[in-house]
Structures are given as C-alpha cells and as structure tokens.
Motif scaffolding. Sequence first.
Motif, PDB file in Angstrom:
ATOM      1  N   ILE A  99      -7.724   2.164   3.441  1.00 56.35           N
ATOM      2  CA  ILE A  99      -8.141   2.059   4.837  1.00 56.35           C
ATOM      3  C   ILE A  99      -7.582   3.241   5.626  1.00 56.35           C
ATOM      4  O   ILE A  99      -6.439   3.654   5.417  1.00 56.35           O
ATOM      5  CB  ILE A  99      -7.680   0.724   5.452  1.00 56.35           C
ATOM      6  CG1 ILE A  99      -8.370  -0.452   4.760  1.00 56.35           C
ATOM      7  CG2 ILE A  99      -7.940   0.702   6.951  1.00 56.35           C
ATOM      8  CD1 ILE A  99      -9.882  -0.476   4.913  1.00 56.35           C
ATOM      9  N   LEU A 100      -8.410   3.763   6.522  1.00 58.82           N
ATOM     10  CA  LEU A 100      -8.041   4.909   7.348  1.00 58.82           C
ATOM     11  C   LEU A 100      -7.433   4.448   8.668  1.00 58.82           C
ATOM     12  O   LEU A 100      -7.996   3.591   9.347  1.00 58.82           O
ATOM     13  CB  LEU A 100      -9.290   5.758   7.628  1.00 58.82           C
ATOM     14  CG  LEU A 100      -9.115   6.978   8.531  1.00 58.82           C
ATOM     15  CD1 LEU A 100      -8.272   8.043   7.845  1.00 58.82           C
ATOM     16  CD2 LEU A 100     -10.491   7.541   8.913  1.00 58.82           C
ATOM     17  N   PRO A 131       0.779  -1.241   0.000  1.00 62.02           N
ATOM     18  CA  PRO A 131       0.000   0.000   0.000  1.00 62.02           C
ATOM     19  C   PRO A 131       0.810   1.290   0.000  1.00 62.02           C
ATOM     20  O   PRO A 131       1.865   1.385   0.622  1.00 62.02           O
ATOM     21  CB  PRO A 131      -0.827  -0.109   1.288  1.00 62.02           C
ATOM     22  CG  PRO A 131      -0.041  -1.017   2.170  1.00 62.02           C
ATOM     23  CD  PRO A 131       0.612  -2.006   1.244  1.00 62.02           C
ATOM     24  N   LEU A 132       0.272   2.259  -0.714  1.00 62.52           N
ATOM     25  CA  LEU A 132       0.754   3.630  -0.651  1.00 62.52           C
ATOM     26  C   LEU A 132       0.283   4.216   0.679  1.00 62.52           C
ATOM     27  O   LEU A 132      -0.904   4.124   1.015  1.00 62.52           O
ATOM     28  CB  LEU A 132       0.176   4.444  -1.808  1.00 62.52           C
ATOM     29  CG  LEU A 132       0.342   5.966  -1.751  1.00 62.52           C
ATOM     30  CD1 LEU A 132       1.817   6.353  -1.861  1.00 62.52           C
ATOM     31  CD2 LEU A 132      -0.482   6.630  -2.850  1.00 62.52           C
ATOM     32  N   SER A 155      -1.961  -2.652  11.902  1.00 62.11           N
ATOM     33  CA  SER A 155      -0.678  -2.068  11.520  1.00 62.11           C
ATOM     34  C   SER A 155      -0.548  -2.020  10.003  1.00 62.11           C
ATOM     35  O   SER A 155      -1.302  -2.675   9.269  1.00 62.11           O
ATOM     36  CB  SER A 155       0.463  -2.916  12.081  1.00 62.11           C
ATOM     37  OG  SER A 155       0.474  -4.199  11.455  1.00 62.11           O
ATOM     38  N   HIS A 156       0.415  -1.245   9.532  1.00 60.09           N
ATOM     39  CA  HIS A 156       0.695  -1.204   8.092  1.00 60.09           C
ATOM     40  C   HIS A 156       0.957  -2.606   7.557  1.00 60.09           C
ATOM     41  O   HIS A 156       0.452  -2.983   6.487  1.00 60.09           O
ATOM     42  CB  HIS A 156       1.917  -0.326   7.811  1.00 60.09           C
ATOM     43  CG  HIS A 156       1.689   1.133   8.017  1.00 60.09           C
ATOM     44  ND1 HIS A 156       2.628   2.082   7.667  1.00 60.09           N
ATOM     45  CD2 HIS A 156       0.641   1.821   8.535  1.00 60.09           C
ATOM     46  CE1 HIS A 156       2.174   3.280   7.962  1.00 60.09           C
ATOM     47  NE2 HIS A 156       0.970   3.156   8.483  1.00 60.09           N
ATOM     48  N   ALA A 157       1.753  -3.372   8.296  1.00 57.57           N
ATOM     49  CA  ALA A 157       2.125  -4.707   7.840  1.00 57.57           C
ATOM     50  C   ALA A 157       0.901  -5.614   7.724  1.00 57.57           C
ATOM     51  O   ALA A 157       0.755  -6.357   6.741  1.00 57.57           O
ATOM     52  CB  ALA A 157       3.149  -5.325   8.789  1.00 57.57           C
ATOM     53  N   ASP A 158       0.012  -5.557   8.706  1.00 58.64           N
ATOM     54  CA  ASP A 158      -1.182  -6.396   8.660  1.00 58.64           C
ATOM     55  C   ASP A 158      -2.123  -5.958   7.542  1.00 58.64           C
ATOM     56  O   ASP A 158      -2.753  -6.800   6.883  1.00 58.64           O
ATOM     57  CB  ASP A 158      -1.908  -6.359  10.000  1.00 58.64           C
ATOM     58  CG  ASP A 158      -1.190  -7.159  11.078  1.00 58.64           C
ATOM     59  OD1 ASP A 158      -0.340  -8.001  10.718  1.00 58.64           O
ATOM     60  OD2 ASP A 158      -1.457  -6.931  12.271  1.00 58.64           O
ATOM     61  N   ALA A 172      -1.185  -4.572   4.777  1.00 59.42           N
ATOM     62  CA  ALA A 172      -0.561  -5.029   3.532  1.00 59.42           C
ATOM     63  C   ALA A 172      -0.870  -6.507   3.290  1.00 59.42           C
ATOM     64  O   ALA A 172      -1.231  -6.909   2.169  1.00 59.42           O
ATOM     65  CB  ALA A 172       0.948  -4.799   3.579  1.00 59.42           C
ATOM     66  N   LYS A 173      -0.748  -7.320   4.323  1.00 57.85           N
ATOM     67  CA  LYS A 173      -1.044  -8.756   4.190  1.00 57.85           C
ATOM     68  C   LYS A 173      -2.499  -8.990   3.795  1.00 57.85           C
ATOM     69  O   LYS A 173      -2.810  -9.967   3.104  1.00 57.85           O
ATOM     70  CB  LYS A 173      -0.727  -9.475   5.499  1.00 57.85           C
ATOM     71  CG  LYS A 173       0.755  -9.574   5.821  1.00 57.85           C
ATOM     72  CD  LYS A 173       0.971 -10.259   7.165  1.00 57.85           C
ATOM     73  CE  LYS A 173       2.452 -10.303   7.530  1.00 57.85           C
ATOM     74  NZ  LYS A 173       2.671 -10.912   8.876  1.00 57.85           N
ATOM     75  N   ALA A 174      -3.379  -8.103   4.225  1.00 56.76           N
ATOM     76  CA  ALA A 174      -4.800  -8.230   3.907  1.00 56.76           C
ATOM     77  C   ALA A 174      -5.102  -7.816   2.464  1.00 56.76           C
ATOM     78  O   ALA A 174      -6.215  -8.029   1.992  1.00 56.76           O
ATOM     79  CB  ALA A 174      -5.635  -7.397   4.872  1.00 56.76           C
ATOM     80  N   GLY A 175      -4.118  -7.199   1.789  1.00 61.35           N
ATOM     81  CA  GLY A 175      -4.309  -6.814   0.397  1.00 61.35           C
ATOM     82  C   GLY A 175      -4.655  -5.363   0.168  1.00 61.35           C
ATOM     83  O   GLY A 175      -5.033  -4.972  -0.946  1.00 61.35           O
TER      84      GLY A 175
END
Length: 255
Positions: free
Chosen positions: A211-212, A19-20, A219-222, A224-227
């Motif tokens: 997502i806000l 994600p950006l 977290s950012h990492a989670d 990202a993993k969610a797509g």
Amino acid sequence: MNQSEKAAAFAAMHVKGDPLVLFNIWDAGSAKVVADAGAPAVATGSWSVAAAHGYQDGESIPLELLEVVTSRIAATVDIPLTVDFEGGYAAGPEGIAANVGRIIRSGAIGVNFEDQIVGGEGLYDIDIQTTRLRAAVQAGEENGIMLFANARTDIFLKERDRSKHPALLQAAKDRAAAYAEAGASGFFAPGLVDIDLVAELCAASSLPVNILIMPDAPSHADLAKAGVGRISYGPGPYRRYAAMLADMYRTAMEG
C-alpha cells in the motif's frame, strides 16, 4: 551478501501483518542516507528518479541512464535494492525480459511492474499482463536470482473518486490472483486507502499486499492490522526534500 542472498533476504522481509516499510529514494546519495539511518532495504520511486534527473515520470528517463542510477545505488549501499521499473520499457514479453535483465545486472533484486499502458490509455488485459509479468520473472531466473516482482495494478490510482473503489475491488482481486499464478512476489495497489477494502484485499490475496502512503492513507499500525505486507512512500520523500531545499534557498537569500 551477494545479489542472490539479497534477493532471498528481501523476499523474507515481506510478512503479512508485519509490513516492510520502504521510504523511497532517487539516487545513490539518498539511498546512503536512508540506509545509514537503519533501512533494511531501499526502493526507488519512478517519479522521484525521473524528477531528480530532470525528466517527467512515465519512462521518460532513458533506460541507459536508469541503469547507471541503479548501478550507483547498488554500489553505494550493501542492502537489497528494488527498482520501480514502471511498465518495463517495452510492450512485448521479449523486450520486457531483456530490459528487466539489464536492471538486474545493474544490481537490483526486485522491480515494481505495473499494468497500466505507459504512454497510452487504460490497463493491459489480464491475459496480456500475465504474459508480460512471466517474462519479468523469467529474467530473474535467467540471471540467477529470485527476482521480487511486485505486480502493480493501477485500478485504484486511475479512479480518483474513492467512492467508486468498492466496486473495483473484485477486479483487483482477480488481478492479484492472476499475477500470483504468473509468478509475482507481491501485489501493489496504489491509490487504495480505505482500510476495510485494504483488509479485504489482503485476506483475498496469497501475495503480500503493498500500500502506498498518500493523503488520508491509514497509519502503519492500521495497515499492519489489515494484513499489509509492504508500505511504500512513493514520491513523497522527494517532494518533501524539494520543498525543504527551496525553503533553505529562500532563507539563505534573506541573509
């Protein structure tokens, strides 16, 4: 980059699973600070821009002033700028197309465009909102850029009881599909923080999901993993800045 090149570059920054991250700004000064810190793009938050200029959120800041703010940001930083344009300052498609065109000519290459009825109750019917959205997308075409129309739904933000969010997910999916068909570039679901629901929405949507970051957000990492394809900070940065400024004032007065 010219404006068209910035628009294309901004769209390419949205990658599902990578994600950006947009740390929302409110004027030219805050935009320059964030850009100089390494941000690849800048995004305003409507609440923050309104508060920074003495207005309430909800299209209270005059459109003419928002144009000035947008133009100053665009003239100050040489990276893509997307503007939180709330409901487009109009109800009908003709007014929306005209107003989005004004923001594009002020230097923006993207807009957040929401489906809540600003100043009213509830959300626009899907058919009405897709007509409004098409008008915004058309404004980009008429002004020679590939406008990044980030279609926002307020389904989750309006329901504060998060235990009811699973029951709202199908409605969000339906809106994501309809908005994609209407030409949206992204789908923004503020208020959704349950990671399993986020992942399900990302899997169902052809658009990059935004997502806000808010209390209890993953977290950012989670994310990202969610797509997730985009993460926004909304009014958070301005609120932290305002609190810091107040603390600095109180400390100075103690001296």
